[in-house]
Design a protein around this motif. Structure first.
Motif, mmCIF file in Angstrom:
data_model
loop_
_atom_site.group_PDB
_atom_site.id
_atom_site.type_symbol
_atom_site.label_atom_id
_atom_site.label_comp_id
_atom_site.label_asym_id
_atom_site.label_seq_id
_atom_site.Cartn_x
_atom_site.Cartn_y
_atom_site.Cartn_z
ATOM 1 N N ASP A 181 23.985 60.561 57.878
ATOM 2 C CA ASP A 181 25.297 60.248 57.290
ATOM 3 C C ASP A 181 25.166 59.047 56.358
ATOM 4 O O ASP A 181 24.261 58.220 56.514
ATOM 5 C CB ASP A 181 26.322 59.930 58.383
ATOM 6 N N GLU A 182 26.091 58.937 55.408
ATOM 7 C CA GLU A 182 25.992 57.878 54.412
ATOM 8 C C GLU A 182 27.213 56.952 54.442
ATOM 9 O O GLU A 182 28.351 57.397 54.617
ATOM 10 C CB GLU A 182 25.830 58.477 53.011
ATOM 11 N N ILE A 183 26.941 55.665 54.278
ATOM 12 C CA ILE A 183 27.970 54.626 54.194
ATOM 13 C C ILE A 183 27.873 54.025 52.800
ATOM 14 O O ILE A 183 26.801 53.572 52.391
ATOM 15 C CB ILE A 183 27.733 53.526 55.250
ATOM 16 N N LEU A 184 28.975 54.016 52.054
ATOM 17 C CA LEU A 184 28.973 53.455 50.714
ATOM 18 C C LEU A 184 29.573 52.052 50.725
ATOM 19 O O LEU A 184 30.681 51.847 51.218
ATOM 20 C CB LEU A 184 29.782 54.325 49.745
ATOM 21 N N ILE A 185 28.824 51.098 50.190
ATOM 22 C CA ILE A 185 29.340 49.748 49.940
ATOM 23 C C ILE A 185 29.062 49.431 48.474
ATOM 24 O O ILE A 185 28.487 50.250 47.756
ATOM 25 C CB ILE A 185 28.697 48.697 50.866
ATOM 26 N N SER A 186 29.466 48.254 48.019
ATOM 27 C CA SER A 186 29.237 47.929 46.612
ATOM 28 C C SER A 186 28.227 46.805 46.461
ATOM 29 O O SER A 186 27.913 46.087 47.417
ATOM 30 C CB SER A 186 30.558 47.540 45.942
ATOM 31 N N ALA A 187 27.765 46.638 45.227
ATOM 32 C CA ALA A 187 26.750 45.623 44.923
ATOM 33 C C ALA A 187 27.302 44.215 44.991
ATOM 34 O O ALA A 187 26.529 43.256 44.964
ATOM 35 C CB ALA A 187 26.167 45.882 43.536
ATOM 36 N N MET A 188 28.628 44.053 45.071
ATOM 37 C CA MET A 188 29.212 42.709 45.060
ATOM 38 C C MET A 188 29.765 42.291 46.423
ATOM 39 O O MET A 188 30.566 41.369 46.509
ATOM 40 C CB MET A 188 30.312 42.613 44.000
ATOM 41 N N GLU A 189 29.310 42.938 47.491
ATOM 42 C CA GLU A 189 29.856 42.621 48.808
ATOM 43 C C GLU A 189 29.367 41.278 49.345
ATOM 44 O O GLU A 189 28.231 40.865 49.115
ATOM 45 C CB GLU A 189 29.497 43.718 49.817
ATOM 46 N N HIS A 190 30.246 40.619 50.078
ATOM 47 C CA HIS A 190 29.901 39.473 50.921
ATOM 48 C C HIS A 190 28.975 39.982 52.025
ATOM 49 O O HIS A 190 29.031 41.153 52.424
ATOM 50 C CB HIS A 190 31.187 38.899 51.507
ATOM 51 N N HIS A 191 28.127 39.111 52.528
ATOM 52 C CA HIS A 191 27.222 39.522 53.605
ATOM 53 C C HIS A 191 27.976 40.127 54.792
ATOM 54 O O HIS A 191 27.436 40.986 55.497
ATOM 55 C CB HIS A 191 26.392 38.325 54.088
ATOM 56 N N ALA A 192 29.218 39.678 55.006
ATOM 57 C CA ALA A 192 30.005 40.195 56.126
ATOM 58 C C ALA A 192 30.363 41.658 55.956
ATOM 59 O O ALA A 192 30.727 42.320 56.938
ATOM 60 C CB ALA A 192 31.288 39.372 56.293
ATOM 61 N N ASN A 193 30.277 42.172 54.734
ATOM 62 C CA ASN A 193 30.527 43.601 54.510
ATOM 63 C C ASN A 193 29.248 44.341 54.136
ATOM 64 O O ASN A 193 29.301 45.438 53.573
ATOM 65 C CB ASN A 193 31.593 43.802 53.430
ATOM 66 N N THR B 269 28.548 25.496 46.102
ATOM 67 C CA THR B 269 27.313 25.840 45.398
ATOM 68 C C THR B 269 26.438 26.708 46.290
ATOM 69 O O THR B 269 26.538 26.669 47.515
ATOM 70 C CB THR B 269 26.527 24.583 44.990
ATOM 71 N N GLY B 270 25.578 27.508 45.654
ATOM 72 C CA GLY B 270 24.667 28.356 46.406
ATOM 73 C C GLY B 270 24.886 29.817 46.091
ATOM 74 O O GLY B 270 25.366 30.183 45.010
ATOM 75 N N HIS B 271 24.567 30.666 47.069
ATOM 76 C CA HIS B 271 24.694 32.116 46.840
ATOM 77 C C HIS B 271 26.010 32.679 47.359
ATOM 78 O O HIS B 271 26.294 33.863 47.173
ATOM 79 C CB HIS B 271 23.520 32.874 47.451
ATOM 80 N N HIS B 272 26.830 31.843 48.005
ATOM 81 C CA HIS B 272 28.183 32.217 48.442
ATOM 82 C C HIS B 272 28.185 33.437 49.381
ATOM 83 O O HIS B 272 29.130 34.234 49.365
ATOM 84 C CB HIS B 272 29.085 32.485 47.237
ATOM 85 N N CYS B 273 27.129 33.556 50.177
ATOM 86 C CA CYS B 273 26.983 34.704 51.089
ATOM 87 C C CYS B 273 26.998 36.023 50.328
ATOM 88 O O CYS B 273 27.493 37.045 50.824
ATOM 89 C CB CYS B 273 28.066 34.695 52.171
ATOM 90 N N THR B 274 26.465 35.976 49.095
ATOM 91 C CA THR B 274 26.326 37.198 48.288
ATOM 92 C C THR B 274 24.956 37.185 47.610
ATOM 93 O O THR B 274 24.853 37.248 46.388
ATOM 94 C CB THR B 274 27.437 37.302 47.222
ATOM 95 N N GLN B 275 23.910 37.118 48.416
ATOM 96 C CA GLN B 275 22.556 37.054 47.854
ATOM 97 C C GLN B 275 22.221 38.245 46.960
ATOM 98 O O GLN B 275 21.573 38.057 45.923
ATOM 99 C CB GLN B 275 21.540 36.916 48.981
ATOM 100 N N PRO B 276 22.669 39.471 47.285
ATOM 101 C CA PRO B 276 22.369 40.583 46.373
ATOM 102 C C PRO B 276 22.968 40.399 44.977
ATOM 103 O O PRO B 276 22.374 40.852 43.986
ATOM 104 C CB PRO B 276 22.972 41.794 47.087
ATOM 105 N N ILE B 277 24.142 39.748 44.875
ATOM 106 C CA ILE B 277 24.702 39.466 43.547
ATOM 107 C C ILE B 277 23.773 38.553 42.771
ATOM 108 O O ILE B 277 23.478 38.785 41.588
ATOM 109 C CB ILE B 277 26.106 38.831 43.658
ATOM 110 N N MET B 278 23.304 37.503 43.425
ATOM 111 C CA MET B 278 22.415 36.559 42.747
ATOM 112 C C MET B 278 21.115 37.249 42.313
ATOM 113 O O MET B 278 20.617 37.016 41.207
ATOM 114 C CB MET B 278 22.106 35.367 43.658
#
Length: 415
Positions: free
Chosen positions: A124-136, A370-379
């Motif tokens: 099964d597949e779960i779709l999320i987006s490239a701009m998600e917070h780590h919590a999602n 400052t930092g990656h704002h819990c969105t390391q994939p965005i960075m």
């Protein structure tokens, strides 16, 4: 279809009077009056919310839902008032669709574990987006590992906007959940969540919306959106920490098993078998953060008195002003330039590390994140280590923005 914030505001809104209700904004840090621009991490509390929490501790404190004595009943009524007010605030159909959690992260974990364990299977597949917070991101990775499901990512462009054609390409009969952020905490992008929900529902796929950065800044109507789950936190909307909301459609919540076991979420317990309480209590095991819930009820009343349309218009005014001012600074690059944005500006200063930017600004009593704002994939997608982020609330002012601009110029001079 991009969603835009309303620009209608009452002519009699006294923003200085509203600002004066936040005691921390009168403080000085490092000998300068505080400029607080870290609202995306946590907003400040008005005095009336602080007073309400203190009053509860002084005059009403008792455990809730379990006592027949007067104090317990009084505490229960005060605690449950947040549920009643929140139902109206986000226009849920039923009170029992408002689940108390410890925050957005807890809400998403609840859905991932409770809904996911019941419904996800191998492949099964779960779709999320490239701009998600780590919590999602992380809760879905965890349930995917447990069930054999696969995580798929909706990409975004260089402006920080989702590529909806790619979303439609990824959406299929294999999709069992779509989980996307309403407003990016790093980029400020307002995603077209209504279109995403409608498209997912065409495949009979439920959608969870991370609304942590949306509910504080705009009017949210979960019935109009037709969201299946909607998660957010009190501390980002002038409320206390350690308290949050999960909205879920009643039909889905009734079918989901409990996420945690313990007191108050049960109907009957024997050593052989336990049966569950009705929603919302089925998902609210143990003694809750009562004082936070009581304070949050007062927060909702406070926001209602100002009006969410007024808050949205005020923040858009400040966002426009800040964007114009910051764009005039040589060497400053704004990261996240979507057409539809909430009041968040992430930026880079040429050759100066974001941590250094934040450190020097703090010397001038200007608080940014400052930092990656819990969105390391965005960075990673932008090829940068992080950004400095100014996140604006309705209680900020143009003077705060001017102070930020002067502070950034000072940073440039310093280096």
């Amino acid at each position: 279809m991009q969603e835009t914030l309303k620009t209608v505001t009452k002519t009699n809104t006294d923003w200085e009077a509203i600002r004066s209700q936040f005691p921390i904004l009168k403080h000085e840090v490092n000998g300068h009056k505080l400029v607080y621009l870290d609202n995306g991490a946590s907003s400040q509390m008005p005095q009336r919310v602080i007073d309400r929490i203190n009053d509860y501790h002084s005059n009403e404190h008792a455990n809730v839902h379990r006592g027949i004595h007067t104090l317990s009943q009084k505490a229960t009524d005060a605690f449950e008032l947040a549920r009643k007010r929140m139902r109206k605030f986000i226009n849920a159909q039923y009170e029992e669709e408002i689940i108390y959690t410890t925050g957005t992260t807890d809400s998403i974990n609840l859905v991932a574990q409770s809904y996911g364990r019941k419904h996800f299977n191998e492949g099964d597949e779960i779709l999320i987006s490239a701009m998600e917070h780590h919590a999602n991101i992380v809760p879905w990775q965890m349930i995917a590992e447990q069930t054999g499901a696969v995580l798929k990512v909706i990409p975004m462009d260089n402006n920080g906007e989702l590529l909806l054609n790619e979303f439609h390409r990824l959406l299929s009969s294999k999709t069992k959940m779509v989980a996307v952020v309403h407003v990016s905490n790093t980029l400020g992008t307002i995603n077209p969540v209504q279109e995403i929900i409608e498209s997912a529902h065409a495949y009979d796929v439920p959608v969870l919306i991370d609304g942590a950065q949306a509910v504080p800044h705009m009017k949210v109507d979960v019935q109009a959106l037709d969201a299946d789950f909607y998660a957010f936190s009190a501390h980002k909307m002038c409320g206390p920490t350690g308290f949050g909301i999960l909205y879920g459609k009643r039909k889905l919540l009734n079918e989901m098993p409990p996420y945690r076991g313990g007191g108050d979420m049960i109907d009957k317990v024997t050593f052989e078998k336990t049966t569950w309480n009705d929603i919302p209590h089925k998902f609210e095991a143990g003694t809750p953060p009562i004082s936070a819930g009581v304070g949050f009820a007062e927060t909702i009343a406070f926001l209602n008195e100002i009006g969410m349309d007024n808050i949205a218009a005020r923040e858009q005014e400040l966002l426009k002003y800040a964007t114009e001012k910051l764009s005039m600074i040589d060497g400053l690059q704004i990261v996240g330039t979507a057409k539809s944005k909430a009041s968040v500006i992430s930026f880079l200063l040429k050759d100066i590390h974001p941590t250094d930017v934040g450190t020097i600004l703090d010397q001038k009593s200007i608080a940014v994140r400052t930092g990656h704002h819990c969105t390391q994939p965005i960075m990673d997608s932008f090829g940068i280590p992080g950004t400095a982020r100014a996140s604006i609330s309705f209680y900020n002012s143009k003077d705060d923005i001017d102070r930020l601009v002067d502070g950034i110029k000072y940073v440039q001079e310093f280096f």
